[in-house]
Design a protein around this motif. Sequence first.
Motif, PDB file in Angstrom:
ATOM      1  N   ILE A   1     -11.395   1.403  -2.294  1.00 35.82           N
ATOM      2  CA  ILE A   1     -12.659   2.117  -2.510  1.00 35.82           C
ATOM      3  C   ILE A   1     -12.754   3.319  -1.579  1.00 35.82           C
ATOM      4  O   ILE A   1     -13.185   4.414  -1.980  1.00 35.82           O
ATOM      5  CB  ILE A   1     -13.848   1.163  -2.289  1.00 35.82           C
ATOM      6  CG1 ILE A   1     -13.853   0.062  -3.350  1.00 35.82           C
ATOM      7  CG2 ILE A   1     -15.162   1.927  -2.313  1.00 35.82           C
ATOM      8  CD1 ILE A   1     -14.910  -1.002  -3.132  1.00 35.82           C
ATOM      9  N   GLY A   2     -12.331   3.154  -0.316  1.00 41.45           N
ATOM     10  CA  GLY A   2     -12.405   4.244   0.645  1.00 41.45           C
ATOM     11  C   GLY A   2     -11.532   5.432   0.263  1.00 41.45           C
ATOM     12  O   GLY A   2     -11.959   6.585   0.356  1.00 41.45           O
ATOM     13  N   VAL A   3     -10.300   5.147  -0.162  1.00 40.34           N
ATOM     14  CA  VAL A   3      -9.398   6.241  -0.553  1.00 40.34           C
ATOM     15  C   VAL A   3      -9.906   6.941  -1.807  1.00 40.34           C
ATOM     16  O   VAL A   3      -9.889   8.185  -1.897  1.00 40.34           O
ATOM     17  CB  VAL A   3      -7.972   5.700  -0.776  1.00 40.34           C
ATOM     18  CG1 VAL A   3      -7.087   6.772  -1.396  1.00 40.34           C
ATOM     19  CG2 VAL A   3      -7.369   5.260   0.550  1.00 40.34           C
ATOM     20  N   VAL A   4     -10.359   6.172  -2.779  1.00 40.47           N
ATOM     21  CA  VAL A   4     -10.895   6.767  -4.007  1.00 40.47           C
ATOM     22  C   VAL A   4     -12.111   7.633  -3.683  1.00 40.47           C
ATOM     23  O   VAL A   4     -12.251   8.758  -4.189  1.00 40.47           O
ATOM     24  CB  VAL A   4     -11.268   5.668  -5.022  1.00 40.47           C
ATOM     25  CG1 VAL A   4     -12.038   6.256  -6.199  1.00 40.47           C
ATOM     26  CG2 VAL A   4     -10.012   4.966  -5.512  1.00 40.47           C
ATOM     27  N   LEU A   5     -12.987   7.143  -2.815  1.00 41.69           N
ATOM     28  CA  LEU A   5     -14.161   7.919  -2.423  1.00 41.69           C
ATOM     29  C   LEU A   5     -13.758   9.191  -1.695  1.00 41.69           C
ATOM     30  O   LEU A   5     -14.329  10.267  -1.939  1.00 41.69           O
ATOM     31  CB  LEU A   5     -15.065   7.063  -1.535  1.00 41.69           C
ATOM     32  CG  LEU A   5     -16.307   7.758  -0.960  1.00 41.69           C
ATOM     33  CD1 LEU A   5     -17.237   8.193  -2.085  1.00 41.69           C
ATOM     34  CD2 LEU A   5     -17.033   6.831   0.015  1.00 41.69           C
TER      35      LEU A   5
ATOM     36  N   LEU B   1      -5.816   3.594  -8.305  1.00 40.93           N
ATOM     37  CA  LEU B   1      -6.457   2.493  -9.030  1.00 40.93           C
ATOM     38  C   LEU B   1      -5.519   1.907 -10.075  1.00 40.93           C
ATOM     39  O   LEU B   1      -5.516   0.681 -10.298  1.00 40.93           O
ATOM     40  CB  LEU B   1      -7.744   2.988  -9.681  1.00 40.93           C
ATOM     41  CG  LEU B   1      -8.922   3.286  -8.746  1.00 40.93           C
ATOM     42  CD1 LEU B   1     -10.072   3.899  -9.524  1.00 40.93           C
ATOM     43  CD2 LEU B   1      -9.376   2.018  -8.040  1.00 40.93           C
ATOM     44  N   SER B   2      -4.722   2.747 -10.710  1.00 36.44           N
ATOM     45  CA  SER B   2      -3.769   2.256 -11.714  1.00 36.44           C
ATOM     46  C   SER B   2      -2.707   1.389 -11.060  1.00 36.44           C
ATOM     47  O   SER B   2      -2.337   0.331 -11.595  1.00 36.44           O
ATOM     48  CB  SER B   2      -3.112   3.442 -12.427  1.00 36.44           C
ATOM     49  OG  SER B   2      -4.074   4.243 -13.082  1.00 36.44           O
ATOM     50  N   GLU B   3      -2.207   1.819  -9.900  1.00 35.94           N
ATOM     51  CA  GLU B   3      -1.220   1.002  -9.182  1.00 35.94           C
ATOM     52  C   GLU B   3      -1.823  -0.321  -8.763  1.00 35.94           C
ATOM     53  O   GLU B   3      -1.171  -1.372  -8.840  1.00 35.94           O
ATOM     54  CB  GLU B   3      -0.722   1.775  -7.954  1.00 35.94           C
ATOM     55  CG  GLU B   3       0.413   1.099  -7.206  1.00 35.94           C
ATOM     56  CD  GLU B   3      -0.028   0.018  -6.234  1.00 35.94           C
ATOM     57  OE1 GLU B   3       0.743  -0.924  -5.976  1.00 35.94           O
ATOM     58  OE2 GLU B   3      -1.185   0.131  -5.723  1.00 35.94           O
ATOM     59  N   THR B   4      -3.081  -0.286  -8.319  1.00 35.63           N
ATOM     60  CA  THR B   4      -3.757  -1.520  -7.924  1.00 35.63           C
ATOM     61  C   THR B   4      -3.882  -2.468  -9.106  1.00 35.63           C
ATOM     62  O   THR B   4      -3.640  -3.679  -8.984  1.00 35.63           O
ATOM     63  CB  THR B   4      -5.150  -1.198  -7.362  1.00 35.63           C
ATOM     64  OG1 THR B   4      -5.026  -0.306  -6.252  1.00 35.63           O
ATOM     65  CG2 THR B   4      -5.848  -2.463  -6.903  1.00 35.63           C
ATOM     66  N   ALA B   5      -4.246  -1.922 -10.275  1.00 35.46           N
ATOM     67  CA  ALA B   5      -4.389  -2.758 -11.468  1.00 35.46           C
ATOM     68  C   ALA B   5      -3.051  -3.354 -11.899  1.00 35.46           C
ATOM     69  O   ALA B   5      -2.958  -4.546 -12.220  1.00 35.46           O
ATOM     70  CB  ALA B   5      -4.999  -1.937 -12.605  1.00 35.46           C
ATOM     71  N   LEU B   6      -1.995  -2.530 -11.889  1.00 34.02           N
ATOM     72  CA  LEU B   6      -0.675  -3.030 -12.296  1.00 34.02           C
ATOM     73  C   LEU B   6      -0.162  -4.080 -11.312  1.00 34.02           C
ATOM     74  O   LEU B   6       0.425  -5.090 -11.718  1.00 34.02           O
ATOM     75  CB  LEU B   6       0.312  -1.865 -12.390  1.00 34.02           C
ATOM     76  CG  LEU B   6       0.058  -0.863 -13.524  1.00 34.02           C
ATOM     77  CD1 LEU B   6       1.032   0.307 -13.432  1.00 34.02           C
ATOM     78  CD2 LEU B   6       0.176  -1.537 -14.885  1.00 34.02           C
ATOM     79  N   ALA B   7      -0.368  -3.824 -10.009  1.00 38.20           N
ATOM     80  CA  ALA B   7       0.067  -4.813  -9.011  1.00 38.20           C
ATOM     81  C   ALA B   7      -0.727  -6.101  -9.140  1.00 38.20           C
ATOM     82  O   ALA B   7      -0.182  -7.204  -8.977  1.00 38.20           O
ATOM     83  CB  ALA B   7      -0.075  -4.227  -7.605  1.00 38.20           C
ATOM     84  N   PHE B   8      -2.024  -5.988  -9.423  1.00 38.20           N
ATOM     85  CA  PHE B   8      -2.849  -7.184  -9.585  1.00 38.20           C
ATOM     86  C   PHE B   8      -2.398  -8.008 -10.786  1.00 38.20           C
ATOM     87  O   PHE B   8      -2.521  -9.243 -10.790  1.00 38.20           O
ATOM     88  CB  PHE B   8      -4.316  -6.778  -9.756  1.00 38.20           C
ATOM     89  CG  PHE B   8      -5.263  -7.929  -9.853  1.00 38.20           C
ATOM     90  CD1 PHE B   8      -5.647  -8.624  -8.722  1.00 38.20           C
ATOM     91  CD2 PHE B   8      -5.771  -8.340 -11.079  1.00 38.20           C
ATOM     92  CE1 PHE B   8      -6.517  -9.701  -8.802  1.00 38.20           C
ATOM     93  CE2 PHE B   8      -6.641  -9.405 -11.176  1.00 38.20           C
ATOM     94  CZ  PHE B   8      -7.013 -10.088 -10.033  1.00 38.20           C
ATOM     95  N   LEU B   9      -1.846  -7.331 -11.801  1.00 37.51           N
ATOM     96  CA  LEU B   9      -1.344  -8.033 -12.981  1.00 37.51           C
ATOM     97  C   LEU B   9       0.087  -8.546 -12.801  1.00 37.51           C
ATOM     98  O   LEU B   9       0.675  -9.086 -13.735  1.00 37.51           O
ATOM     99  CB  LEU B   9      -1.405  -7.108 -14.200  1.00 37.51           C
ATOM    100  CG  LEU B   9      -2.814  -6.696 -14.646  1.00 37.51           C
ATOM    101  CD1 LEU B   9      -2.736  -5.662 -15.749  1.00 37.51           C
ATOM    102  CD2 LEU B   9      -3.611  -7.908 -15.105  1.00 37.51           C
TER     103      LEU B   9
ATOM    104  N   SER C   1       0.475   2.489  -1.438  1.00 34.11           N
ATOM    105  CA  SER C   1      -0.620   2.954  -2.293  1.00 34.11           C
ATOM    106  C   SER C   1      -0.746   4.471  -2.255  1.00 34.11           C
ATOM    107  O   SER C   1      -0.911   5.120  -3.305  1.00 34.11           O
ATOM    108  CB  SER C   1      -1.936   2.302  -1.852  1.00 34.11           C
ATOM    109  OG  SER C   1      -1.882   0.901  -2.050  1.00 34.11           O
ATOM    110  N   LEU C   2      -0.661   5.076  -1.077  1.00 30.72           N
ATOM    111  CA  LEU C   2      -0.749   6.528  -0.977  1.00 30.72           C
ATOM    112  C   LEU C   2       0.473   7.202  -1.593  1.00 30.72           C
ATOM    113  O   LEU C   2       0.358   8.253  -2.245  1.00 30.72           O
ATOM    114  CB  LEU C   2      -0.910   6.953   0.473  1.00 30.72           C
ATOM    115  CG  LEU C   2      -2.268   6.635   1.118  1.00 30.72           C
ATOM    116  CD1 LEU C   2      -2.248   7.013   2.599  1.00 30.72           C
ATOM    117  CD2 LEU C   2      -3.398   7.358   0.401  1.00 30.72           C
ATOM    118  N   LEU C   3       1.654   6.615  -1.378  1.00 32.50           N
ATOM    119  CA  LEU C   3       2.870   7.184  -1.958  1.00 32.50           C
ATOM    120  C   LEU C   3       2.795   7.183  -3.477  1.00 32.50           C
ATOM    121  O   LEU C   3       3.105   8.196  -4.123  1.00 32.50           O
ATOM    122  CB  LEU C   3       4.093   6.391  -1.494  1.00 32.50           C
ATOM    123  CG  LEU C   3       5.429   6.783  -2.140  1.00 32.50           C
ATOM    124  CD1 LEU C   3       5.777   8.231  -1.822  1.00 32.50           C
ATOM    125  CD2 LEU C   3       6.543   5.841  -1.677  1.00 32.50           C
TER     126      LEU C   3
END
Length: 301
Positions: A272-276, A225-233, A94-96
């Motif tokens: 949420i923590g990283v985004v914050l 967040l975009s990576e999270t959304a794409l991975a979730f899909l 996620s960080l990469l």
Amino acid sequence: MSTIAWSRRRRALGRSWADYRRDREGVIGLVILALFVGMAVFASLIADPEDLKAITADAEDYPRWAPPSEFAPLGTDSLGRPVWDQLVYGAQVSLLVGIAATLIAIVIGTVVGVAAGFFGGWIDAVLSRLTEWFLVIPFLPLAIVLAAVLGPSLKNIIFVIGITSWPVTARLIRAQVLTIKQRLYVERSRALGASSRHVMSRHVLPNVMPLVIANATLTVPVAILSETALAFLGLGDPTRVSWGSMLEDSFSAGALGREAWWWYLPPGLCVIGVVLAFTLIGRALEGVLDPRLRDTRAVGR
């Protein structure tokens, strides 16, 4: 002359760091980010990568759907894999993705914005229309289409997010460059015979870099967040564990119905923590790099 210049830069960095430390929210964001970076860097010391590869059949050592009370520290998933190991190694991906995609977006956005604002004319018209075209198309559908066409891999995900995230940066940089071009020291430099290259390297780029840095810290959470959304899909890299893929796996396995909160809640909180953290850092940097904004906030408080 170089020694004097370096001395001035060190003093400027020292003053900037002192101003940053006075922002309590910025310091909190920096601490949170340091914790996640430490998790990613020292992943091999605090988690076992072998637990991510094989599906164990030993129910005694690796029970399936085990809560944290039965299998510390974060229980196991539907395949008996420790959630803690997935969470730690998911931080690396996620960080990469967030940082690499942001670098691509910032480089493209800076080049387009500086070129459009500095040269003007038909160059500005063409680049502005290109930027507007990317802004008009919804980001997520475009990213989904590109990810589906290019295939599910980590490099493709980074490329897709980076190539679709630069227009906002380009618009901000262009507006800043248009303002800098009208300042007296730029006009004086041109009157003294300075070339366009000299003006761009000595006056334009140094003055837009604070905006670039501040915007980069705000682009990283968008990329994550975009990576999270794409991975979730289901469009993420199937060979790598990320926080987004953990959410997708838990949803597909029915973790919500089983009330297996230990599987989907930790990656969600990490996102949420990283985004914050990046949001707090970006907000603090805006105050440090823009004295007018810092004074406005001080009056508001």
